[in-house]
Design a protein around this motif. Structure first.
Motif, PDB file in Angstrom:
ATOM      1  N   ALA A  58      -4.313  17.540 -17.079  1.00 37.45           N
ATOM      2  CA  ALA A  58      -5.143  18.023 -15.883  1.00 37.45           C
ATOM      3  C   ALA A  58      -5.827  16.700 -15.301  1.00 37.45           C
ATOM      4  O   ALA A  58      -6.098  16.705 -14.110  1.00 37.45           O
ATOM      5  CB  ALA A  58      -6.058  19.014 -16.226  1.00 37.45           C
ATOM      6  N   ALA A  59      -6.483  16.049 -16.246  1.00 34.26           N
ATOM      7  CA  ALA A  59      -7.438  14.876 -15.734  1.00 34.26           C
ATOM      8  C   ALA A  59      -6.492  13.865 -14.921  1.00 34.26           C
ATOM      9  O   ALA A  59      -6.895  13.522 -13.961  1.00 34.26           O
ATOM     10  CB  ALA A  59      -8.157  14.426 -16.961  1.00 34.26           C
ATOM     11  N   ILE A  60      -5.406  13.659 -15.243  1.00 36.37           N
ATOM     12  CA  ILE A  60      -4.238  12.891 -14.514  1.00 36.37           C
ATOM     13  C   ILE A  60      -4.052  13.431 -13.058  1.00 36.37           C
ATOM     14  O   ILE A  60      -4.175  12.724 -12.277  1.00 36.37           O
ATOM     15  CB  ILE A  60      -2.999  12.412 -15.151  1.00 36.37           C
ATOM     16  N   PHE A  61      -3.987  14.771 -13.069  1.00 42.32           N
ATOM     17  CA  PHE A  61      -3.671  15.379 -12.096  1.00 42.32           C
ATOM     18  C   PHE A  61      -4.873  15.112 -10.946  1.00 42.32           C
ATOM     19  O   PHE A  61      -4.844  15.030  -9.774  1.00 42.32           O
ATOM     20  CB  PHE A  61      -3.230  16.821 -12.102  1.00 42.32           C
ATOM     21  N   PHE A  62      -6.090  15.491 -11.599  1.00 46.74           N
ATOM     22  CA  PHE A  62      -7.373  15.250 -10.634  1.00 46.74           C
ATOM     23  C   PHE A  62      -7.313  13.902 -10.065  1.00 46.74           C
ATOM     24  O   PHE A  62      -7.858  13.696  -9.015  1.00 46.74           O
ATOM     25  CB  PHE A  62      -8.702  15.895 -11.437  1.00 46.74           C
ATOM     26  N   ALA A  63      -7.128  12.906 -10.933  1.00 48.63           N
ATOM     27  CA  ALA A  63      -7.309  11.581 -10.480  1.00 48.63           C
ATOM     28  C   ALA A  63      -6.392  11.246  -9.471  1.00 48.63           C
ATOM     29  O   ALA A  63      -6.811  10.527  -8.484  1.00 48.63           O
ATOM     30  CB  ALA A  63      -7.171  10.596 -11.914  1.00 48.63           C
ATOM     31  N   SER A  64      -5.296  11.724  -9.592  1.00 47.95           N
ATOM     32  CA  SER A  64      -4.047  11.627  -8.595  1.00 47.95           C
ATOM     33  C   SER A  64      -4.578  11.965  -7.391  1.00 47.95           C
ATOM     34  O   SER A  64      -4.270  11.698  -6.227  1.00 47.95           O
ATOM     35  CB  SER A  64      -2.762  11.626  -9.111  1.00 47.95           C
ATOM     36  N   THR A  65      -5.070  13.241  -7.496  1.00 53.08           N
ATOM     37  CA  THR A  65      -5.509  13.996  -6.136  1.00 53.08           C
ATOM     38  C   THR A  65      -6.669  13.220  -5.527  1.00 53.08           C
ATOM     39  O   THR A  65      -6.678  13.172  -4.240  1.00 53.08           O
ATOM     40  CB  THR A  65      -6.200  15.383  -6.614  1.00 53.08           C
ATOM     41  N   MET A  92       0.815  -1.304  -0.094  1.00 52.72           N
ATOM     42  CA  MET A  92       0.122   0.186  -0.123  1.00 52.72           C
ATOM     43  C   MET A  92       0.832   1.538   0.095  1.00 52.72           C
ATOM     44  O   MET A  92       0.578   2.289  -0.701  1.00 52.72           O
ATOM     45  CB  MET A  92      -0.853  -0.151   1.152  1.00 52.72           C
ATOM     46  N   ASN A  93       1.820   1.154   0.743  1.00 54.47           N
ATOM     47  CA  ASN A  93       2.889   2.340   0.851  1.00 54.47           C
ATOM     48  C   ASN A  93       3.591   2.529  -0.535  1.00 54.47           C
ATOM     49  O   ASN A  93       3.781   3.635  -0.941  1.00 54.47           O
ATOM     50  CB  ASN A  93       3.937   2.167   1.795  1.00 54.47           C
ATOM     51  N   THR A  94       3.987   1.586  -1.295  1.00 52.22           N
ATOM     52  CA  THR A  94       4.370   1.669  -2.692  1.00 52.22           C
ATOM     53  C   THR A  94       3.443   2.260  -3.642  1.00 52.22           C
ATOM     54  O   THR A  94       3.845   3.234  -4.337  1.00 52.22           O
ATOM     55  CB  THR A  94       4.807   0.235  -3.164  1.00 52.22           C
ATOM     56  N   LEU A  95       2.176   2.060  -3.543  1.00 57.12           N
ATOM     57  CA  LEU A  95       1.133   2.743  -4.316  1.00 57.12           C
ATOM     58  C   LEU A  95       0.752   3.920  -4.068  1.00 57.12           C
ATOM     59  O   LEU A  95       0.757   4.849  -4.974  1.00 57.12           O
ATOM     60  CB  LEU A  95      -0.140   1.809  -4.319  1.00 57.12           C
ATOM     61  N   PHE A  96       0.917   4.420  -2.883  1.00 59.88           N
ATOM     62  CA  PHE A  96       0.926   5.616  -2.269  1.00 59.88           C
ATOM     63  C   PHE A  96       2.038   6.509  -2.809  1.00 59.88           C
ATOM     64  O   PHE A  96       1.836   7.650  -3.344  1.00 59.88           O
ATOM     65  CB  PHE A  96       0.724   5.657  -0.714  1.00 59.88           C
ATOM     66  N   ASN A  97       3.149   5.864  -2.821  1.00 63.36           N
ATOM     67  CA  ASN A  97       4.421   6.843  -3.362  1.00 63.36           C
ATOM     68  C   ASN A  97       4.439   6.905  -5.030  1.00 63.36           C
ATOM     69  O   ASN A  97       4.869   8.183  -5.462  1.00 63.36           O
ATOM     70  CB  ASN A  97       5.765   5.986  -2.996  1.00 63.36           C
ATOM     71  N   LEU A  98       3.663   5.954  -5.487  1.00 65.18           N
ATOM     72  CA  LEU A  98       3.435   6.178  -7.036  1.00 65.18           C
ATOM     73  C   LEU A  98       2.636   7.051  -7.414  1.00 65.18           C
ATOM     74  O   LEU A  98       2.862   7.724  -8.270  1.00 65.18           O
ATOM     75  CB  LEU A  98       3.055   4.570  -7.535  1.00 65.18           C
ATOM     76  N   VAL A  99       1.468   7.131  -6.664  1.00 69.07           N
ATOM     77  CA  VAL A  99       0.665   8.160  -6.962  1.00 69.07           C
ATOM     78  C   VAL A  99       1.221   9.724  -6.604  1.00 69.07           C
ATOM     79  O   VAL A  99       0.691  10.586  -7.425  1.00 69.07           O
ATOM     80  CB  VAL A  99      -0.786   7.817  -6.058  1.00 69.07           C
ATOM     81  N   VAL A 100       1.968   9.715  -5.391  1.00 63.61           N
ATOM     82  CA  VAL A 100       2.512  11.253  -5.369  1.00 63.61           C
ATOM     83  C   VAL A 100       3.345  11.495  -6.409  1.00 63.61           C
ATOM     84  O   VAL A 100       3.508  12.382  -7.040  1.00 63.61           O
ATOM     85  CB  VAL A 100       3.369  10.974  -3.876  1.00 63.61           C
ATOM     86  N   VAL A 101       4.202  10.458  -6.855  1.00 64.39           N
ATOM     87  CA  VAL A 101       5.096  10.780  -8.130  1.00 64.39           C
ATOM     88  C   VAL A 101       4.521  11.050  -9.332  1.00 64.39           C
ATOM     89  O   VAL A 101       4.764  12.034 -10.011  1.00 64.39           O
ATOM     90  CB  VAL A 101       6.113   9.817  -8.455  1.00 64.39           C
ATOM     91  N   VAL A 102       3.227  10.434  -9.699  1.00 65.97           N
ATOM     92  CA  VAL A 102       2.515  10.611 -10.786  1.00 65.97           C
ATOM     93  C   VAL A 102       1.605  11.884 -10.630  1.00 65.97           C
ATOM     94  O   VAL A 102       1.754  12.937 -11.661  1.00 65.97           O
ATOM     95  CB  VAL A 102       1.163   9.759 -10.786  1.00 65.97           C
ATOM     96  N   GLN A 103       1.242  12.629  -9.522  1.00 63.92           N
ATOM     97  CA  GLN A 103       0.611  13.930  -9.358  1.00 63.92           C
ATOM     98  C   GLN A 103       1.814  14.803  -9.537  1.00 63.92           C
ATOM     99  O   GLN A 103       1.386  15.868 -10.052  1.00 63.92           O
ATOM    100  CB  GLN A 103       0.040  13.920  -7.777  1.00 63.92           C
ATOM    101  N   VAL A 104       2.861  14.668  -9.033  1.00 61.07           N
ATOM    102  CA  VAL A 104       4.215  15.703  -9.099  1.00 61.07           C
ATOM    103  C   VAL A 104       4.486  16.027 -10.632  1.00 61.07           C
ATOM    104  O   VAL A 104       4.605  17.027 -10.958  1.00 61.07           O
ATOM    105  CB  VAL A 104       5.211  15.539  -8.056  1.00 61.07           C
ATOM    106  N   LEU A 105       4.497  14.882 -11.076  1.00 59.83           N
ATOM    107  CA  LEU A 105       5.162  14.990 -12.651  1.00 59.83           C
ATOM    108  C   LEU A 105       3.795  15.569 -13.467  1.00 59.83           C
ATOM    109  O   LEU A 105       4.196  16.507 -14.289  1.00 59.83           O
ATOM    110  CB  LEU A 105       5.151  13.560 -13.133  1.00 59.83           C
ATOM    111  N   SER A 106       2.577  15.252 -13.111  1.00 63.95           N
ATOM    112  CA  SER A 106       1.510  15.862 -13.898  1.00 63.95           C
ATOM    113  C   SER A 106       1.403  17.335 -13.698  1.00 63.95           C
ATOM    114  O   SER A 106       1.119  18.021 -14.561  1.00 63.95           O
ATOM    115  CB  SER A 106       0.083  15.111 -13.604  1.00 63.95           C
TER     116      SER A 106
END
Length: 137
Positions: free
Chosen positions: A63-70, A1-15
């Motif tokens: 923007a859609a990727i950013f909102f989904a990661s948020t 679960m922690n790995t998935l959380f870190n992956l979503v944070v990286v996707v949000q920052v990149l987007s």
């Protein structure tokens, strides 16, 4: 679960960085406003709005990727296991207490220090001092 959380944070920052870059690179719609008044090349004040180019479409996707990661980060944040047992001191471990004898003295595993071989008698208490200033009656 922690790995998935870190992956979503990286996707949000990149987007977010991609959105910033694409917005700064795009040509503003109001930039041709002065030319629209001077020439009849444009049918409307801000130019044609019917078509969109690659930059505006990719900005929408980012923007859609950013909102989904948020939304994913908000979901992870609300479903974290939280210890509601109290503060930090309540979760601290307490060291084990030493066993106590019936007289209240703790039992130690180390030998007690030896008593001195000779005992010295305490000195007698001094006699009370006579009063210095007495006024006769």
């Amino acid at each position: 679960m922690n790995t998935l959380f870190n992956l979503v944070v990286v996707v949000q920052v990149l987007s977010a960085l991609i959105i910033i870059g694409l917005v700064l690179l795009q040509h503003g719609k109001g930039a041709d406003m002065g030319a629209a008044f001077g020439s009849g090349a444009s049918g409307s004040l801000f130019g044609a709005t019917g078509s969109s180019n690659f930059m505006s479409k990719s900005t929408g996707v980012a923007a859609a990727i950013f909102f989904a990661s948020t939304l994913a980060l908000a979901y992870f944040g609300t479903n974290r296991v939280v210890n509601t047992g109290g503060g930090v001191m309540e979760r601290a471990t307490v060291p084990a207490k030493a066993p106590v004898t019936s007289s209240g003295v703790p039992v130690t595993t180390a030998p007690a220090p030896a008593a001195p071989a000779t005992t010295v008698a305490p000195a007698p208490a001094p006699a009370p001092a006579a009063p210095v200033n007495q006024i006769p009656k």
